[in-house]
Design a protein around this motif. Structure first.
Motif, PDB file in Angstrom:
ATOM      1  N   ASP A   1       0.828  -1.208   0.000  1.00  0.00           N
ATOM      2  CA  ASP A   1       0.000   0.000   0.000  1.00  0.00           C
ATOM      3  C   ASP A   1       0.865   1.261   0.000  1.00  0.00           C
ATOM      4  OD1 ASP A   1      -2.284  -1.580   0.026  1.00  0.00           O
ATOM      5  OD2 ASP A   1      -2.564  -1.429   2.208  1.00  0.00           O
ATOM      6  N   VAL A   2       1.918   1.271   0.808  1.00  0.00           N
ATOM      7  CA  VAL A   2       2.819   2.419   0.852  1.00  0.00           C
ATOM      8  C   VAL A   2       3.471   2.621  -0.517  1.00  0.00           C
ATOM      9  CG1 VAL A   2       4.993   3.288   1.824  1.00  0.00           C
ATOM     10  CG2 VAL A   2       3.266   2.288   3.336  1.00  0.00           C
ATOM     11  N   ALA A   3       3.955   1.549  -1.106  1.00  0.00           N
ATOM     12  CA  ALA A   3       4.602   1.644  -2.421  1.00  0.00           C
ATOM     13  C   ALA A   3       3.615   2.151  -3.470  1.00  0.00           C
ATOM     14  CB  ALA A   3       5.166   0.283  -2.823  1.00  0.00           C
ATOM     15  N   ALA A   4       2.394   1.650  -3.441  1.00  0.00           N
ATOM     16  CA  ALA A   4       1.383   2.090  -4.411  1.00  0.00           C
ATOM     17  C   ALA A   4       1.106   3.581  -4.270  1.00  0.00           C
ATOM     18  CB  ALA A   4       0.097   1.283  -4.235  1.00  0.00           C
ATOM     19  N   GLN A   5       1.037   4.074  -3.027  1.00  0.00           N
ATOM     20  CA  GLN A   5       0.819   5.505  -2.800  1.00  0.00           C
ATOM     21  C   GLN A   5       1.999   6.324  -3.318  1.00  0.00           C
ATOM     22  OE1 GLN A   5       0.106   5.748   1.416  1.00  0.00           O
ATOM     23  NE2 GLN A   5      -2.044   5.182   1.221  1.00  0.00           N
ATOM     24  N   ARG A   6       3.213   5.849  -3.078  1.00  0.00           N
ATOM     25  CA  ARG A   6       4.399   6.568  -3.555  1.00  0.00           C
ATOM     26  C   ARG A   6       4.427   6.626  -5.078  1.00  0.00           C
ATOM     27  NH1 ARG A   6       9.775   4.372  -0.860  1.00  0.00           N
ATOM     28  NH2 ARG A   6      10.584   6.379  -1.544  1.00  0.00           N
ATOM     29  N   LEU A   7       4.093   5.523  -5.714  1.00  0.00           N
ATOM     30  CA  LEU A   7       4.138   5.453  -7.169  1.00  0.00           C
ATOM     31  C   LEU A   7       3.007   6.232  -7.823  1.00  0.00           C
ATOM     32  CD1 LEU A   7       5.194   1.748  -7.448  1.00  0.00           C
ATOM     33  CD2 LEU A   7       6.574   3.728  -8.100  1.00  0.00           C
ATOM     34  N   ALA A   8       1.926   6.481  -7.086  1.00  0.00           N
ATOM     35  CA  ALA A   8       0.812   7.256  -7.621  1.00  0.00           C
ATOM     36  C   ALA A   8       1.133   8.748  -7.684  1.00  0.00           C
ATOM     37  CB  ALA A   8      -0.442   7.024  -6.774  1.00  0.00           C
ATOM     38  N   GLN A   9       2.166   9.169  -6.972  1.00  0.00           N
ATOM     39  CA  GLN A   9       2.559  10.568  -6.968  1.00  0.00           C
ATOM     40  C   GLN A   9       3.195  10.934  -8.297  1.00  0.00           C
ATOM     41  OE1 GLN A   9       5.149  10.933  -3.597  1.00  0.00           O
ATOM     42  NE2 GLN A   9       3.530  10.584  -2.117  1.00  0.00           N
ATOM     43  N   ALA A  10       3.166  12.200  -8.609  1.00  0.00           N
ATOM     44  CA  ALA A  10       3.772  12.685  -9.854  1.00  0.00           C
ATOM     45  C   ALA A  10       5.268  12.435  -9.848  1.00  0.00           C
ATOM     46  CB  ALA A  10       3.513  14.185 -10.014  1.00  0.00           C
ATOM     47  N   VAL A  11       5.819  12.215 -11.021  1.00  0.00           N
ATOM     48  CA  VAL A  11       7.258  12.024 -11.143  1.00  0.00           C
ATOM     49  C   VAL A  11       7.934  13.382 -11.028  1.00  0.00           C
ATOM     50  CG1 VAL A  11       9.112  11.280 -12.671  1.00  0.00           C
ATOM     51  CG2 VAL A  11       6.967  10.015 -12.631  1.00  0.00           C
ATOM     52  N   LEU A  12       8.866  13.468 -10.099  1.00  0.00           N
ATOM     53  CA  LEU A  12       9.622  14.707  -9.895  1.00  0.00           C
ATOM     54  C   LEU A  12      11.021  14.519 -10.436  1.00  0.00           C
ATOM     55  CD1 LEU A  12       8.525  15.410  -6.214  1.00  0.00           C
ATOM     56  CD2 LEU A  12       7.589  16.426  -8.292  1.00  0.00           C
ATOM     57  N   PRO A  13      11.627  15.588 -10.949  1.00  0.00           N
ATOM     58  CA  PRO A  13      13.003  15.432 -11.451  1.00  0.00           C
ATOM     59  C   PRO A  13      13.968  15.121 -10.320  1.00  0.00           C
ATOM     60  CG  PRO A  13      12.328  17.742 -11.459  1.00  0.00           C
ATOM     61  CD  PRO A  13      11.119  16.939 -11.078  1.00  0.00           C
ATOM     62  N   LEU A  14      15.018  14.368 -10.648  1.00  0.00           N
ATOM     63  CA  LEU A  14      16.061  14.076  -9.665  1.00  0.00           C
ATOM     64  C   LEU A  14      16.778  15.370  -9.317  1.00  0.00           C
ATOM     65  CD1 LEU A  14      17.556  10.839 -11.219  1.00  0.00           C
ATOM     66  CD2 LEU A  14      16.124  10.999  -9.204  1.00  0.00           C
ATOM     67  N   GLU A  15      17.360  15.415  -8.130  1.00  0.00           N
ATOM     68  CA  GLU A  15      18.110  16.596  -7.718  1.00  0.00           C
ATOM     69  C   GLU A  15      19.199  16.893  -8.730  1.00  0.00           C
ATOM     70  OE1 GLU A  15      19.557  16.389  -3.726  1.00  0.00           O
ATOM     71  OE2 GLU A  15      17.725  15.448  -3.032  1.00  0.00           O
ATOM     72  N   GLY A  16      19.343  18.163  -9.060  1.00  0.00           N
ATOM     73  CA  GLY A  16      20.402  18.571  -9.992  1.00  0.00           C
ATOM     74  C   GLY A  16      20.013  18.437 -11.455  1.00  0.00           C
TER      75      GLY A  16
END
Length: 163
Positions: A146-161
């Motif tokens: 469930d935690v992983a599914a919630q994390r993956l449902a979030q928008a993709v953010l660019p990596l630092e830098g």
């Protein structure tokens, strides 16, 4: 080894106590450890009154016959800050930037598939998603799925830098 392509590899986290177990399992599978990466966490972990307090984990690399690390300048000591606070609360959570580095070091081609058979809270899958790879995770505890599914449902953010 049955699920990997001839160009594939397996990275597995361990410590000085579990490394012999990983080595034995690799030997039993007739699949030797190619090298061991030291992940320096840039903090001192918990420990008792006897012995030293760890500030690192080991990452064993088991490679298929045609696997090659494209960047031959990569050392076997990487620093990626980490502390006792785990963003998802999973006790063995790894930092997404470290997992991104491991995935990138593997030289995967476009559309490659990343498999994490011990997914936990999904950090490897998040790293793969951010890098544009497909990923499959396996986890026995439903709460971490469930935690992983919630994390993956979030928008993709660019990596630092990166932009």
């Amino acid at each position: 080894r049955r699920v990997l392509k001839p160009t594939g590899a397996l990275w597995t986290f361990c410590n000085w106590r579990s490394l012999p177990v990983v080595m034995r399992a690799a030997a039993d599978a007739e699949w030797g450890i190619t090298s061991v990466l030291v992940w320096h966490k840039d903090w001192i972990g918990p420990g008792g009154t006897v012995g030293l307090r760890p500030s690192y984990e080991l990452v064993a690399l088991l490679a298929m016959p045609d696997f090659a690390i494209p960047d031959r300048g990569l050392p076997d000591l990487w620093t990626e800050p980490w502390a006792s606070f785990k963003p998802t609360g999973h006790p063995a959570e790894k930092p997404v930037p470290l997992l991104s580095r491991l995935i990138q070091a593997s030289g995967l081609g476009p559309g490659a598939l990343v498999l994490d058979p011990f997914m936990g809270s999904g950090s490897t899958l998040c790293a793969a998603k951010q890098l544009g790879y497909r990923a499959i995770g396996i986890e026995t505890e439903e709460r971490w799925c469930d935690v992983a599914a919630q994390r993956l449902a979030q928008a993709v953010l660019p990596l630092e830098g990166t932009t």
